[in-house]
Motif scaffolding. Structure first.
Motif, PDB file in Angstrom:
ATOM      1  N   UNK A 124       0.817  -1.213   0.000  1.00  0.00           N
ATOM      2  CA  UNK A 124       0.000   0.000   0.000  1.00  0.00           C
ATOM      3  C   UNK A 124       0.854   1.268   0.000  1.00  0.00           C
ATOM      4  N   UNK A 125       2.161   1.115   0.257  1.00  0.00           N
ATOM      5  CA  UNK A 125       3.052   2.273   0.304  1.00  0.00           C
ATOM      6  C   UNK A 125       4.058   2.301  -0.854  1.00  0.00           C
ATOM      7  N   UNK A 126       3.891   1.407  -1.823  1.00  0.00           N
ATOM      8  CA  UNK A 126       4.806   1.395  -2.969  1.00  0.00           C
ATOM      9  C   UNK A 126       4.723   2.692  -3.759  1.00  0.00           C
ATOM     10  N   UNK A 127       3.525   3.219  -3.932  1.00  0.00           N
ATOM     11  CA  UNK A 127       3.360   4.478  -4.668  1.00  0.00           C
ATOM     12  C   UNK A 127       4.049   5.624  -3.927  1.00  0.00           C
ATOM     13  N   UNK A 128       3.935   5.666  -2.611  1.00  0.00           N
ATOM     14  CA  UNK A 128       4.607   6.695  -1.813  1.00  0.00           C
ATOM     15  C   UNK A 128       6.120   6.614  -2.020  1.00  0.00           C
ATOM     16  N   UNK A 129       6.656   5.389  -2.009  1.00  0.00           N
ATOM     17  CA  UNK A 129       8.097   5.201  -2.199  1.00  0.00           C
ATOM     18  C   UNK A 129       8.544   5.699  -3.568  1.00  0.00           C
ATOM     19  N   UNK A 130       7.759   5.389  -4.608  1.00  0.00           N
ATOM     20  CA  UNK A 130       8.106   5.839  -5.963  1.00  0.00           C
ATOM     21  C   UNK A 130       8.040   7.362  -6.068  1.00  0.00           C
ATOM     22  N   UNK A 131       7.026   7.963  -5.447  1.00  0.00           N
ATOM     23  CA  UNK A 131       6.913   9.424  -5.446  1.00  0.00           C
ATOM     24  C   UNK A 131       8.103  10.057  -4.735  1.00  0.00           C
ATOM     25  N   UNK A 132       8.521   9.475  -3.629  1.00  0.00           N
ATOM     26  CA  UNK A 132       9.677   9.994  -2.901  1.00  0.00           C
ATOM     27  C   UNK A 132      10.953   9.930  -3.729  1.00  0.00           C
ATOM     28  N   UNK A 133      11.093   8.894  -4.539  1.00  0.00           N
ATOM     29  CA  UNK A 133      12.309   8.747  -5.337  1.00  0.00           C
ATOM     30  C   UNK A 133      12.473   9.880  -6.345  1.00  0.00           C
ATOM     31  N   UNK A 134      11.384  10.541  -6.721  1.00  0.00           N
ATOM     32  CA  UNK A 134      11.479  11.683  -7.626  1.00  0.00           C
ATOM     33  C   UNK A 134      12.305  12.809  -7.012  1.00  0.00           C
TER      34      UNK A 134
END
Length: 278
Positions: A174-184
């Protein structure tokens, strides 16, 4: 114990890549049916103690558990043929660095790299810093949890290239999208992220027993660390929905061979390159 990145048990392997995972055998399907889900109390406890469990892992194992990833430089040259590793000073980030099993063999082959690293285990980062000091390498480091919203970049710059090697699988899906957004925040415009992680129908996924499943394709190991097994299209969409272009993606099929035990184990990993566009 199931190795956290699938490498600790290898003696040799045969490998190839494709756009499809493997089909499960009747025996595999029976094993999956016998798996049972952990209760809600344990699910919540595992999420709350995720950082603590990895800190305990590195306190117990130091830098002795994972092997250095000596394949990394050749693989990166193939995955990112447009990057001039030979002469350019490329800013490189090992995100979810652990003790630096990707970073250290990589810089030994590609000495022009400017090095950055973070992990959410403070114990892992300390071990990496100690090794960097012994090798007289300059590495900017930080303790960061990618699963938290709006993580800021503490480093002196954004990087040209970042790697996420068996990192996302340890984060709740459920937090994979948050992790990808943070990588930006860590990667500059047109910069790349190379991901390698567990793939759906991997042998390690089938091996989990009763009271190990947290949710679909998400499991807990005996030491409390967790592992998620990705569908390739699913992985691609996570990053595409966060402003990245998928440059390449594939399943890596490995038949891991343990001659002493007479075992041939089918491992499945996902690998992809994402380029920041927004």
């Amino acid at each position: 114990m199931i190795a956290a990145d699938g490498e600790a048990e290898e003696e040799g392997f045969y490998s190839y890549s494709s756009q499809d995972s493997r089909e499960l055998s009747e025996d595999d399907l029976e094993k999956l049916k016998k798996q049972t889900t952990v209760n809600d109390f344990k699910k919540n406890k595992l999420e709350i103690e995720a950082r603590r469990n990895w800190d305990k892992f590195y306190h117990r194992n130091k830098d002795n558990f994972f092997k250095d990833r000596n394949w990394s430089s050749e693989d990166l040259k193939i995955i990112c043929p447009d990057l001039n590793f030979a002469t350019s000073s490329i800013a490189y980030l090992e995100a979810g660095c652990g003790v630096g099993n990707m970073l250290f063999p990589l810089v030994s082959e590609l000495p022009n790299l400017k090095l950055f690293a973070f992990d959410f285990s403070a114990n892992a980062v300390k071990l990496l810093e100690k090794r960097a000091e012994e090798l007289k390498l300059e590495v900017e480091t930080s303790v960061i949890d990618l699963s938290l919203e709006n993580v800021q970049n503490p480093f002196s710059q954004q990087v040209d290239l970042a790697t996420l090697i068996f990192v996302l699988s340890a984060i709740h899906p459920e937090k994979h999208k948050i992790a990808a957004e943070n990588m930006r925040n860590f990667v500059k415009m047109s910069g790349s992220i190379v991901v390698r992680d567990y793939g759906i129908n991997d042998h390690a996924m089938i091996r989990f027993g009763r009271e190990s499943r947290i949710s679909d394709r998400f499991y807990v190991r005996q030491d409390g660390t967790r592992a998620y097994y990705f569908d390739l299209e699913e992985l691609s969409k996570i990053f595409e929905n966060c402003g990245f272009r998928c440059e390449s993606k594939e399943y890596l099929h490995r038949l891991t061979i343990n001659h002493k035990k007479g075992l041939k184990v089918p491992r499945i990993f996902v690998q992809a390159r994402f380029v920041r566009e927004k």
